[in-house]
Design a protein around this motif. Structure first.
Motif: not given
Length: 430
Positions: A265-269
């Motif tokens: 759910s967290r941005p990969i970057a």
């Protein structure tokens, strides 16, 4: 293997807290204990909970603070408040604002377990994800194209968007839907216990199989890969990259023949930048990377989803026939921005159906928190208007030495209107 519901227990009574943790664990749930308001809010920021059981009075705050912390971030999570008799009024108010229920202490643990099962029960398997929007149609098309490929898949997108449902859909379309589908939470993969869980172990000459054994040639769903402990990730990387693993205490390696579908759910970057996720793990998982859009980005899907969830929730109320949304409910459903996505949509519908006394679900039943807060805001605005009007009239009266004719003229209103306003606002002529 079905996913065990994660439940946050917010309770500072040591004896009761220990009893709750033990009972929910025995019931197949995954309880997390927080003994303070601060600890609970911190846990909510790190972990996706399916339900919250919270005391009203806490050493450093109130259960209400915990409730609003999650509510503002992701929409309402099913919350049951436990309270002493003296706090019933506050508990009732919180239920009106969107909490699921409250229990008076001392309460029956069996009743709590039953209520938690009602609130966290999964929707029936096979529920299709609507794709009336172009954005969702692209996602489903991509999944259909890669379904028969055994390479790893990474599903990204905000929490509550249905990534696990899509993972099951991918598994069902893989050509071997009868093979195992096993779920493991990333947060469970830490230390020796995480290794035993995933890889299994040989202890005392006896082999204890891990989840990788259970998967076989099926699918392993790794939920929230960003929660996997960083010192655990090298072993995970070897499994998903080289398809080899060794159980604890074993000499020989085994070959993994299944497929890994991971979610985040967290941005990969963000995960890569702060070192939460190793780049090699990401690269080996993201053979196919599919971004799932937020519900607000595909409004055409909201009403079909809501109707399906309403049918599911109807199983909880056999006494209510012909459940349906009122016209204002349908309008409100499509207009809301859904910060908690499908998870919030389901929670609101389940709560509305559970508390309903007639089969037509209106907007107020779905959004009690919004209705009450808007009503409160209206009252505050009206009070502010009255105060401003009173101050203006009183100041103008003072400037004109209490003369009604001159005051009315200065305000640009008639004497009758001025007298009426003074009476309504409780202003006495001096």
């Amino acid at each position: 293997m079905s996913r065990a519901p994660a439940v946050l227990i917010v309770e500072d009574d040591e004896i009761l807290a220990a009893s709750l943790v033990t009972r929910l664990t025995l019931e197949g749930m995954r309880p997390t204990l927080a003994t303070t308001c601060e600890a609970a809010i911190d846990a909510l920021a790190r972990i996706r909970f399916d339900a919250v059981v919270s005391d009203i009075r806490l050493p450093d705050g109130s259960g209400e603070d915990v409730f609003w912390s999650e509510h503002e971030r992701l929409g309402p999570t099913p919350t049951i408040f436990t309270t002493a008799f003296g706090d019933v009024e506050q508990a009732v108010r919180l239920v009106r604002l969107g909490a699921s229920d409250y229990l008076l202490k001392p309460y029956d643990l069996g009743a709590l377990v039953t209520r938690l099962r009602d609130l966290t029960e999964d929707a029936p398997a096979g529920r299709e994800m609507p794709a009336g929007s172009a954005a969702m149609a692209r996602v489903l098309t991509a999944l259909d194209r890669i379904a028969g490929n055994r390479e790893n898949v990474l599903l990204t997108g905000p929490t509550g968007i249905g990534k696990q449902t899509l993972a099951r859909r991918l598994h069902a379309a893989s050509g071997a839907p009868d093979r195992p589908f096993v779920t493991v939470e990333g947060a469970a993969l830490t230390g020796a216990e995480g290794e035993r869980l995933l890889f299994g172990a040989i202890e005392g000459g006896v082999e204890h199989q891990g989840l990788l054994d259970d998967v076989g040639e099926g699918t392993l769903l790794l939920a929230e890969v960003g929660d996997v402990a960083t010192d655990f990730q090298p072993r995970l990387s070897r499994v998903i990259g080289e398809r080899l693993w060794r159980p604890l205490g074993a000499r020989e390696e085994k070959v993994f023949a299944g497929r890994v579908v991971a979610t985040t759910s967290r941005p990969i970057a963000e995960l890569l930048a702060d070192g939460t996720l190793r780049r090699d793990v990401y690269q080996r998982l993201a053979v196919f990377e599919v971004a799932v859009p937020a519900l607000a980005e595909r409004r055409e899907d909201i009403l079909p989803l809501a109707l399906g969830l309403l049918a599911d929730a109807g199983r909880l109320r056999a006494d209510l026939a012909g459940l349906a949304f009122a016209a204002d409910a349908e309008a409100a459903l499509t207009a809301w921005d859904w910060p908690g996505n499908i998870r919030e949509l389901r929670n609101r519908i389940v709560r509305a159906v559970t508390l309903a006394d007639h089969p037509e679900i209106d907007a107020a039943a779905l959004f009690p928190d919004v209705a009450v807060l808007e009503e409160s805001a209206d009252h505050k605005l009206e009070a502010a208007r009255r105060d401003a009007e009173r101050q203006t009239i009183e100041a103008t009266l003072a400037e004109n030495n209490g003369r009604i004719v001159d005051t009315a003229k200065a305000l640009g209103i008639s004497r009758v209107t001025l007298w009426s306003k003074m009476k309504r606002l409780g202003i006495n002529k001096t």
